[in-house]
Scaffold this active site. Structure first.
Site, PDB file in Angstrom:
ATOM      1  N   LYS A  66       0.815  -1.227   0.000  1.00  0.00           N
ATOM      2  CA  LYS A  66       0.000   0.000   0.000  1.00  0.00           C
ATOM      3  C   LYS A  66       0.848   1.276   0.000  1.00  0.00           C
ATOM      4  CE  LYS A  66      -4.409  -1.577   1.641  1.00  0.00           C
ATOM      5  NZ  LYS A  66      -4.200  -2.970   2.116  1.00  0.00           N
ATOM      6  N   GLU A  88      -9.716   6.670   3.857  1.00  0.00           N
ATOM      7  CA  GLU A  88     -10.550   5.783   4.664  1.00  0.00           C
ATOM      8  C   GLU A  88      -9.774   4.494   4.835  1.00  0.00           C
ATOM      9  OE1 GLU A  88     -10.820   5.612   1.355  1.00  0.00           O
ATOM     10  OE2 GLU A  88     -10.431   3.456   1.434  1.00  0.00           O
ATOM     11  N   SER A 356       1.811  -9.819  -0.757  1.00  0.00           N
ATOM     12  CA  SER A 356       1.444  -8.391  -0.686  1.00  0.00           C
ATOM     13  C   SER A 356       1.813  -7.736   0.637  1.00  0.00           C
ATOM     14  CB  SER A 356      -0.052  -8.231  -0.942  1.00  0.00           C
ATOM     15  OG  SER A 356      -0.803  -9.051  -0.065  1.00  0.00           O
TER      16      SER A 356
HETATM   17  C1  LIG Z   1      -5.036  -4.038   1.748  1.00  0.00           C
HETATM   18  C2  LIG Z   1      -4.305  -5.274   1.488  1.00  0.00           C
HETATM   19  C3  LIG Z   1      -4.687  -6.156   0.453  1.00  0.00           C
HETATM   20  C4  LIG Z   1      -5.903  -5.967  -0.393  1.00  0.00           C
HETATM   21  O1  LIG Z   1      -5.921  -4.809  -1.181  1.00  0.00           O
HETATM   22  P1  LIG Z   1      -5.695  -4.851  -2.757  1.00  0.00           P
HETATM   23  O2  LIG Z   1      -6.030  -3.474  -3.172  1.00  0.00           O
HETATM   24  O3  LIG Z   1      -6.631  -5.865  -3.333  1.00  0.00           O
HETATM   25  O4  LIG Z   1      -4.284  -5.214  -2.999  1.00  0.00           O
HETATM   26  C5  LIG Z   1      -3.907  -7.278   0.223  1.00  0.00           C
HETATM   27  N1  LIG Z   1      -2.834  -7.560   0.987  1.00  0.00           N
HETATM   28  C6  LIG Z   1      -2.440  -6.743   1.991  1.00  0.00           C
HETATM   29  C7  LIG Z   1      -1.238  -7.114   2.785  1.00  0.00           C
HETATM   30  C8  LIG Z   1      -3.159  -5.583   2.279  1.00  0.00           C
HETATM   31  O5  LIG Z   1      -2.759  -4.784   3.289  1.00  0.00           O
END
Ligand SMILES: *Cc1c(COP(=O)(O)O)cnc(C)c1O
Length: 374
Positions: A66, A88, A356
């Site tokens: 993010k 948000e 992610s």
């Molecule tokens: C917020 C988040 C997601 C989901 O958001 P996407 O916009 O679909 O990527 C996935 N993995 C992590 C670690 C997150 O913090």
């Protein structure tokens, strides 16, 4: 509309501007910690009979992908002459990314968060406040993410002169889905180059979890033009796909408009938005970025659901085999990779999983699910 038009014009003005790109890349490198590694996971590979690589977005500052987008939009807001950021957040990860870039660039930051989430995520609220952000509990509706988005839009409309609304995923009205993908596409560019260096060829398959869709769009963008690379998006199936409460928008959703884009939406026959639920708060959104709905419609990406229990098993598996503690969101991608690798036709394939984020934020949830006291 004036808000969207001003933002759209600024995005197209600066997206290829040399000075802007240079500054963006500097922040990605020096503030966020890019490039992230493409890690060959030897133990998991041996166990599954495939070559598994992990794109290590979990190694970034604040613990997830993010931050890439928060830096991009924070800088854009600075170039636009704004002095205030609003955002948000559900679980708090996007709020934290916004708060830290706000602190670094000298913005006032206000983060809208459902009253329920404020209660559930006290530590994340404290993290945001430490970086100088004001956290505003939203007491309306279901008191969760969808209601916070509504409140943030109201604030934006009232304070357009000074304020940029920093949306954290590939949802919302244009230019957000395009812009967030643009700022996250660094993941795909790096991963493509890294796998070519490591293997001398492209991967067979790229797997990413999908909440609103930003980490998946980021990594898919590096491979979407390579028809031989299979792309798989993994959504949150919650406790069970048979209940109303799951986040599997691409599996169970129907065409509808939510928060300014036409996409697939979890809704009742009357068009009321359903409440979703998943063990991973980051995948808990009743909509999906419109480009994912498109990629599904042309069969370029396959979307599959993973249940809470399967994600938890994958979480443990990655901890035990590789010593890497993934976010519960990312564990959904790992869980599908395990299933995929076990299909006979996929034996020996080269697979990239987009990791992610890291699991630090999920320790209490995981402990509770495992029945462990911490
Ligand atoms: C917020 C988040 C997601 C989901 O958001 P996407 O916009 O679909 O990527 C996935 N993995 C992590 C670690 C997150 O913090």
């Amino acid at each position: 509309m004036p808000a969207m038009e001003e933002l759209r014009d600024a995005f197209y003005k600066y997206k290829d501007n040399e000075e802007f790109i240079e500054e963006f890349n500097t922040y990605l490198r020096e503030f966020a910690g890019r490039p992230t590694g493409l890690y060959y996971a030897p133990n998991l590979s041996e166990k599954l009979g495939c070559k598994i690589y992990l794109k290590r977005e979990d190694m970034l500052h604040t613990g997830a992908h993010k931050i890439n987008n928060a830096i991009g939009q924070g800088l854009l807001a600075k170039y636009m002459g704004k002095t205030r950021l609003i955002a948000e957040t559900g679980a708090g990860q996007h709020g934290i990314a916004t708060a830290v870039i706000g602190a670094r660039l000298g913005f006032d930051v206000k983060v809208y968060m459902g009253a329920k989430d404020v209660e559930r995520q006290k530590l994340n609220v404290f993290r945001m406040e430490l970086s100088g952000a004001e956290v505003m509990p939203v007491d309306k509706g279901a008191k969760t993410l969808k209601d916070s988005i509504n409140e943030a839009f109201r604030d934006w409309v009232a304070n357009l002169d000074t304020t940029h609304y920093l949306i954290g995923t590939t949802m919302g009205p244009h230019p957000y889905p395009t812009m967030v993908k643009y700022f996250q596409s660094v993941i795909g560019r790096e991963a493509r180059k890294q796998i070519l260096e490591a293997e001398g060829k492209l991967p067979d398959t790229v797997i990413a979890c999908v909440g609103g869709g930003s980490n998946a769009m980021g990594i898919f963008s590096g491979f979407v033009d390579d028809e031989d690379v299979d792309l798989i998006g993994v959504e949150a199936g919650g406790v069970s796909l048979d209940t109303d409460e799951n986040g599997a928008t691409l599996t169970n959703g129907t065409e509808g408009i939510l928060h300014g884009s036409l996409s697939l939406v979890l809704q009742t026959d009357e068009g009321q938005i359903k409440d979703t639920s998943s063990v991973s708060a980051g995948l808990d959104y009743p909509g999906i970025g419109p480009e994912h709905a498109y990629l599904k419609s042309i069969n370029r990406v396959e979307y599959v659901p993973i249940l809470n229990d399967e994600a938890l098993d994958a979480f443990k598996l990655l901890c035990e085999t590789e010593g890497i503690i993934p976010a519960l969101e990312s564990s959904h991608a790992v869980a599908y990779a395990v299933k995929y690798a076990q299909m006979p036709e996929n034996k020996g394939k080269t697979i990239i999983i987009n990791l992610s984020g890291r699991g630090d934020k999920d320790m209490f949830t995981v402990a509770k699910e495992l029945g462990v006291e911490v």
